[in-house]
Design an enzyme around this catalytic site. Sequence first.
Site, PDB file in Angstrom:
ATOM      1  N   LYS A  58      -3.027 -10.061   8.541  1.00  0.00           N
ATOM      2  CA  LYS A  58      -3.994  -9.734   7.471  1.00  0.00           C
ATOM      3  C   LYS A  58      -3.396 -10.034   6.092  1.00  0.00           C
ATOM      4  CE  LYS A  58      -4.431  -5.205   6.167  1.00  0.00           C
ATOM      5  NZ  LYS A  58      -4.200  -5.007   4.733  1.00  0.00           N
ATOM      6  N   ASN A  59      -2.189  -9.561   5.868  1.00  0.00           N
ATOM      7  CA  ASN A  59      -1.643  -9.626   4.508  1.00  0.00           C
ATOM      8  C   ASN A  59      -1.117 -11.001   4.112  1.00  0.00           C
ATOM      9  OD1 ASN A  59      -2.490  -7.092   3.962  1.00  0.00           O
ATOM     10  ND2 ASN A  59      -0.487  -6.100   4.225  1.00  0.00           N
ATOM     11  N   ARG A  95      -2.890   3.346  -7.312  1.00  0.00           N
ATOM     12  CA  ARG A  95      -2.168   2.083  -7.205  1.00  0.00           C
ATOM     13  C   ARG A  95      -2.345   1.327  -8.503  1.00  0.00           C
ATOM     14  NH1 ARG A  95      -2.749   0.398  -2.032  1.00  0.00           N
ATOM     15  NH2 ARG A  95      -1.096  -1.040  -2.491  1.00  0.00           N
ATOM     16  N   CYS A 128      -7.292   4.875  -4.625  1.00  0.00           N
ATOM     17  CA  CYS A 128      -7.709   4.582  -3.261  1.00  0.00           C
ATOM     18  C   CYS A 128      -7.186   5.687  -2.360  1.00  0.00           C
ATOM     19  CB  CYS A 128      -7.295   3.189  -2.821  1.00  0.00           C
ATOM     20  SG  CYS A 128      -5.560   2.983  -2.527  1.00  0.00           S
ATOM     21  N   ASP A 139       3.734   0.443   6.235  1.00  0.00           N
ATOM     22  CA  ASP A 139       2.560   0.290   7.102  1.00  0.00           C
ATOM     23  C   ASP A 139       2.834   0.704   8.552  1.00  0.00           C
ATOM     24  OD1 ASP A 139       1.164  -0.605   4.898  1.00  0.00           O
ATOM     25  OD2 ASP A 139       1.570  -2.713   5.293  1.00  0.00           O
ATOM     26  N   ARG A 197     -10.950  -2.643   9.352  1.00  0.00           N
ATOM     27  CA  ARG A 197     -10.494  -3.388   8.169  1.00  0.00           C
ATOM     28  C   ARG A 197      -9.286  -4.262   8.502  1.00  0.00           C
ATOM     29  NH1 ARG A 197     -10.365  -0.290   2.553  1.00  0.00           N
ATOM     30  NH2 ARG A 197      -9.685  -2.402   2.089  1.00  0.00           N
TER      31      ARG A 197
HETATM   32  N1  EPU Z   1       7.589   0.377  -2.518  1.00  0.00           N
HETATM   33  C1  EPU Z   1       8.238   1.545  -2.210  1.00  0.00           C
HETATM   34  N2  EPU Z   1       8.401   1.886  -0.906  1.00  0.00           N
HETATM   35  C2  EPU Z   1       7.908   1.109   0.094  1.00  0.00           C
HETATM   36  C3  EPU Z   1       7.251  -0.088  -0.202  1.00  0.00           C
HETATM   37  C4  EPU Z   1       7.087  -0.425  -1.534  1.00  0.00           C
HETATM   38  O1  EPU Z   1       8.685   2.282  -3.085  1.00  0.00           O
HETATM   39  O2  EPU Z   1       8.074   1.497   1.244  1.00  0.00           O
HETATM   40  C5  EPU Z   1       7.370   0.066  -3.925  1.00  0.00           C
HETATM   41  C6  EPU Z   1       7.507  -1.415  -4.236  1.00  0.00           C
HETATM   42  O3  EPU Z   1       8.853  -1.742  -4.499  1.00  0.00           O
HETATM   43  C7  EPU Z   1       6.657  -1.543  -5.450  1.00  0.00           C
HETATM   44  C8  EPU Z   1       5.556  -0.486  -5.291  1.00  0.00           C
HETATM   45  O4  EPU Z   1       6.004   0.354  -4.231  1.00  0.00           O
HETATM   46  O5  EPU Z   1       7.429  -1.129  -6.547  1.00  0.00           O
HETATM   47  C9  EPU Z   1       4.157  -1.054  -5.094  1.00  0.00           C
HETATM   48  O6  EPU Z   1       4.037  -1.814  -3.896  1.00  0.00           O
HETATM   49  P1  EPU Z   1       3.313  -3.231  -3.815  1.00  0.00           P
HETATM   50  O7  EPU Z   1       2.834  -3.625  -5.144  1.00  0.00           O
HETATM   51  O8  EPU Z   1       4.252  -4.155  -3.080  1.00  0.00           O
HETATM   52  O9  EPU Z   1       2.054  -2.947  -2.917  1.00  0.00           O
HETATM   53  P2  EPU Z   1       0.792  -3.858  -2.850  1.00  0.00           P
HETATM   54  O10 EPU Z   1       1.141  -5.249  -3.193  1.00  0.00           O
HETATM   55  O11 EPU Z   1      -0.308  -3.204  -3.592  1.00  0.00           O
HETATM   56  C10 EPU Z   1       1.028  -4.621  -0.327  1.00  0.00           C
HETATM   57  C11 EPU Z   1       0.168  -4.565   0.907  1.00  0.00           C
HETATM   58  C12 EPU Z   1       0.102  -3.140   1.441  1.00  0.00           C
HETATM   59  C13 EPU Z   1       1.535  -2.674   1.745  1.00  0.00           C
HETATM   60  C14 EPU Z   1       2.414  -2.815   0.481  1.00  0.00           C
HETATM   61  C15 EPU Z   1       3.886  -2.515   0.757  1.00  0.00           C
HETATM   62  C16 EPU Z   1      -1.464  -6.314   0.651  1.00  0.00           C
HETATM   63  C17 EPU Z   1      -2.878  -6.667   0.404  1.00  0.00           C
HETATM   64  N3  EPU Z   1      -1.162  -5.026   0.599  1.00  0.00           N
HETATM   65  O12 EPU Z   1       0.400  -3.765  -1.298  1.00  0.00           O
HETATM   66  O13 EPU Z   1      -0.635  -3.185   2.663  1.00  0.00           O
HETATM   67  O14 EPU Z   1       1.496  -1.323   2.163  1.00  0.00           O
HETATM   68  O15 EPU Z   1       2.341  -4.175  -0.016  1.00  0.00           O
HETATM   69  O16 EPU Z   1       4.381  -3.339   1.749  1.00  0.00           O
HETATM   70  O17 EPU Z   1      -0.640  -7.178   0.910  1.00  0.00           O
HETATM   71  C18 EPU Z   1      -1.987  -2.302   4.401  1.00  0.00           C
HETATM   72  O18 EPU Z   1      -1.916  -3.427   4.944  1.00  0.00           O
HETATM   73  O19 EPU Z   1      -2.471  -1.294   4.991  1.00  0.00           O
HETATM   74  C19 EPU Z   1      -1.488  -2.158   3.024  1.00  0.00           C
HETATM   75  C20 EPU Z   1      -1.818  -1.120   2.262  1.00  0.00           C
END
Ligand code: EPU
Length: 417
Positions: free
Chosen positions: A22-23, A121, A116, A304, A397
Amino acid sequence: MSIFKINGGVQLRGEVKISGAKNEALKLIAFAVLLKKPVCIRNIPQIVDIERQLEIFKCLGGKVKNIESGIELDARSIEKFDISKSTANKLRASLVYLGPLLSRFSQAVILQPGGCQIGERPIETHIDAFRQLGATITENKEKIILKLDEPKHNKVILCEQSVTATENIAMYAAAQEKEIIIENCATEPEISALLNEMVKSGACISGIGTRTLKILGSKDLNLDSADVIVDRIEAATFAIAFAATGGEGTVTPFPSENLQSFVDVLKKCNVKIEISGNSAKVLKSEDLKPFSISTLPYPGFPTDLQSPMSLLASRAKGVSHIEETMYENRLGYLKELQKMGLNVEFHGLHRADVAGPVHLRSTTIHSLDLRSGITLLIAGLMADGETTIEDAQIIDRGYENIEDKLARLGAKIKRIS
Ligand code: EPU
């Protein structure tokens, strides 16, 4: 709204085939905005989040065609750069259209983010990164408007290692004929897969898989086809499902190279897993041991997979420690599992201890987000009797054909829509 009725007490057995990630797929669709000719995307998972991302592609003016090997995306007819009027509010991943739209049209309009289910976020990392390149940003209560004719600076230091922010800036840079350096990048395998497709399209990128990317893009990006990599989260979740239900089976493909931190914890937990070629066999595992996990950006333990791990904690003798470092609401599912008899002690919003072993009881529980939804579904399979899961459509989803896949392994699940 859908409800799942699960008749539990079943040990899953057999072989399960894992879908595309998915991602990665969500981002490839946004990247297609930059391509000068149609692209065929193969191994795309048929899930609701992908349907929504494709709807936005169509809303922008792009063409989507189902073909035998996958989908064909044609961005030549795209004229709009405003996703605020589309279904973007239903999908946070729609944010990754920002980089491609800004690169192609020198402007992009997105919705202000809402909270969310799994927590607040902010998108400041994304906005700040484009500001560092020289973008002007105006916003009102509903929308954010970014404008940037061409990059005024060539270095971006991301304020956190964000997956989608890394992808957004990289996609922007892929179509700019000026070298852009991005520092403090996230390194998740789905990002590397996306970057490799950008290279195939004509961008020069060094540092893939590291914290610093150097990208010299091209105005003439072309890609005939892309193959989405296997979904490591789905693969690991099925491995947990076999072990948690006391069953055994094979997960194919199993991208062990992208799941090292997970496999290490499984082994510590005494789950018997044999990896050979591109498959993993989970053998019937007794005497599970408690474990400690703390979620971290890749290559750390994935957020995840945090929730399904609690099911192994329920079978392990002793206290397991779970720490969710990222999302403030991602332990909420544990309250649902408490209704099934899980023994949980919360320490604030980010940490919980789970004491086992306990035998989960069937009851009615509520699915909060994608990852907690699949966890509750597996919990229903573990419990004797009938478990009802409300808001089960959330699981659609991110997991393709989930009832069929589980039914083939012996699960008894009925969906009531
Ligand atoms: N972070 C942590 N701990 C973690 C992972 C991340 O502190 O375990 C920090 C990161 O370093 C960063 C912040 O949290 O500073 C925000 O994370 P990020 O911006 O990477 O999240 P995102 O890009 O909004 C994507 C995935 C999520 C997944 C996160 C973390 C997509 C569309 N979404 O979100 O996927 O949880 O990265 O891997 O790619 C899901 O698939 O259910 C989902 C929510």
